[in-house]
Structure formats: C-alpha cells, structure tokens
Design a protein around this motif. Structure first.
Motif, PDB file in Angstrom:
ATOM      1  N   MET A 277       0.780  -1.187  -0.009  1.00  0.00           N
ATOM      2  CA  MET A 277       0.053  -0.069  -0.064  1.00  0.00           C
ATOM      3  C   MET A 277       0.633   1.317  -0.072  1.00  0.00           C
ATOM      4  N   VAL A 278       1.949   1.363   0.807  1.00  0.00           N
ATOM      5  CA  VAL A 278       2.703   2.497   0.773  1.00  0.00           C
ATOM      6  C   VAL A 278       3.624   2.583  -0.502  1.00  0.00           C
ATOM      7  N   ARG A 279       3.802   1.473  -1.101  1.00  0.00           N
ATOM      8  CA  ARG A 279       4.511   1.327  -2.445  1.00  0.00           C
ATOM      9  C   ARG A 279       3.406   2.183  -3.371  1.00  0.00           C
ATOM     10  N   ASP A 280       2.366   1.520  -3.400  1.00  0.00           N
ATOM     11  CA  ASP A 280       1.537   2.337  -4.631  1.00  0.00           C
ATOM     12  C   ASP A 280       1.238   3.616  -4.344  1.00  0.00           C
ATOM     13  N   LEU A 281       1.114   4.028  -2.902  1.00  0.00           N
ATOM     14  CA  LEU A 281       0.668   5.350  -2.736  1.00  0.00           C
ATOM     15  C   LEU A 281       2.013   6.494  -3.201  1.00  0.00           C
ATOM     16  N   LEU A 282       3.238   5.787  -2.825  1.00  0.00           N
ATOM     17  CA  LEU A 282       4.351   6.635  -3.143  1.00  0.00           C
ATOM     18  C   LEU A 282       4.487   6.795  -4.780  1.00  0.00           C
ATOM     19  N   ASN A 283       3.973   5.902  -5.324  1.00  0.00           N
ATOM     20  CA  ASN A 283       3.898   5.886  -6.745  1.00  0.00           C
ATOM     21  C   ASN A 283       2.621   6.515  -7.531  1.00  0.00           C
ATOM     22  N   GLY A 284       1.968   7.184  -6.642  1.00  0.00           N
ATOM     23  CA  GLY A 284       0.642   8.003  -7.098  1.00  0.00           C
ATOM     24  C   GLY A 284      -0.502   7.239  -7.529  1.00  0.00           C
ATOM     25  N   GLU A 285      -0.598   5.983  -7.208  1.00  0.00           N
ATOM     26  CA  GLU A 285      -1.876   4.958  -7.482  1.00  0.00           C
ATOM     27  C   GLU A 285      -2.545   4.697  -6.374  1.00  0.00           C
ATOM     28  N   ILE A 286      -3.905   4.121  -6.633  1.00  0.00           N
ATOM     29  CA  ILE A 286      -4.462   3.611  -5.574  1.00  0.00           C
ATOM     30  C   ILE A 286      -4.059   2.345  -5.290  1.00  0.00           C
ATOM     31  N   PRO A 287      -3.734   1.918  -3.888  1.00  0.00           N
ATOM     32  CA  PRO A 287      -3.402   0.622  -3.852  1.00  0.00           C
ATOM     33  C   PRO A 287      -4.079  -0.549  -4.176  1.00  0.00           C
ATOM     34  N   SER A 288      -3.090  -1.331  -4.903  1.00  0.00           N
ATOM     35  CA  SER A 288      -3.704  -2.325  -5.789  1.00  0.00           C
ATOM     36  C   SER A 288      -4.489  -3.300  -4.901  1.00  0.00           C
TER      37      SER A 288
END
Length: 166
Positions: free
Chosen positions: A149-160
C-alpha cells in the motif's frame, strides 16, 4: 528449528516484496535511487506499521541488517535486469519480451503477502496479544498489505490491494 524456518520465510518474503516494489519502480522508469526506495519500502512498510501499532520501537527492520541488505540487493538486481533488457531488447528472443509483467508482480506480491501476514500474527502472539485475536489478525493483515500500500501511494496510485482480487 522453528526460528530458522521463520528466518528463511521472512527472508523470502523480504526478497519477494523488494522485487515487486523495484519492478513497479522500474516500470515507471525511476532511477536507481527510486528503485531502491520503492523496493525497501515495500519490503519493510508492513512490518514498520505492525511494530508501531504494537509499540515495538525501534521497528524490527533496524535490528537485523541482513534483511535490509537482502532488500537492497534484490532491488539492485531488478534495476540491472531492467537495464540489461533495455540494452539487449533487439537481441532477445520474443518469448522474453512478452513477459507478463502484471503476472510476475502479482506472483511476488502473493509470496510477500502470505509470508508477512503469518509473520505479523506471530509477532502479535509472541508480543503477548494472544488474548486479543482481533488485534492479532488485524496486525497480520496490515503486515501483509502495508508495504504494498505504501509502495502504491508513493507511486501515485490507488493501492492495488483495494482495487484487485488478492
């Protein structure tokens, strides 16, 4: 014996999550620093959330440097693999170029999710929270999904994990 099984499982989970974070970063054309950050954050994000919720300070990621080294090495390996693929793209067989990126990413995410969900529950139980099963299960879930979730948020995406089947 049990301690070595847990150590190996957590090492596998760390490597798997680091690869998934680094792959996402490499697909977004981040540089080596971005790939390292997303790989390491993915590998340790859930564990840091778990430890802070349980009052374990400093978080466990800072107590055993081998896991940090494994995450960094896995992230660097992904960086090198992507760079080599970019350089040799016209010389590689077509089967390697048709690699299912989403499938590979989901594979590594699934490994990390399974390992760290169990690990999170184990840490909660060993921390004296066996009398609170809701806490133990919640901590296990957050340990498993937190880094992604943190990875996706840092990447500007809704967490997968919030938009796909797990």
């Amino acid at each position: 014996m049990l301690a070595s099984i847990i150590f190996v499982a957590e090492a596998i989970g760390t490597i798997a999550f680091a690869i998934s974070g680094a792959m996402l970063a490499a697909e977004k054309n981040l540089d080596i620093f971005g790939i390292l950050v997303l790989g390491i954050v993915t590998a340790f994000g859930g564990g840091v959330i778990r430890d802070l919720l349980l009052g374990i300070t400093p978080p466990a990621m800072f107590s055993n440097h081998i896991f940090f080294l494994l995450a960094a090495l896995a992230s660097c390996a992904v960086f090198l693999a992507y760079r080599l693929l970019a350089v040799a793209r016209d010389k590689l067989p077509a089967c390697l170029l048709r690699l299912d990126y989403a499938g590979v990413l989901n594979f590594f995410d699934a490994i990390g999710l399974g390992v760290f969900s169990v690990s999170g529950v184990n840490v909660a139980l060993e921390g004296g929270f066996a009398d609170n099963p809701l806490l133990a299960v919640t901590v296990g879930v957050l340990t498993g999904i937190g880094g992604g979730m943190v990875r996706d948020l840092l990447n500007g995406e809704i967490p997968s994990v919030l938009r796909k089947n797990v």
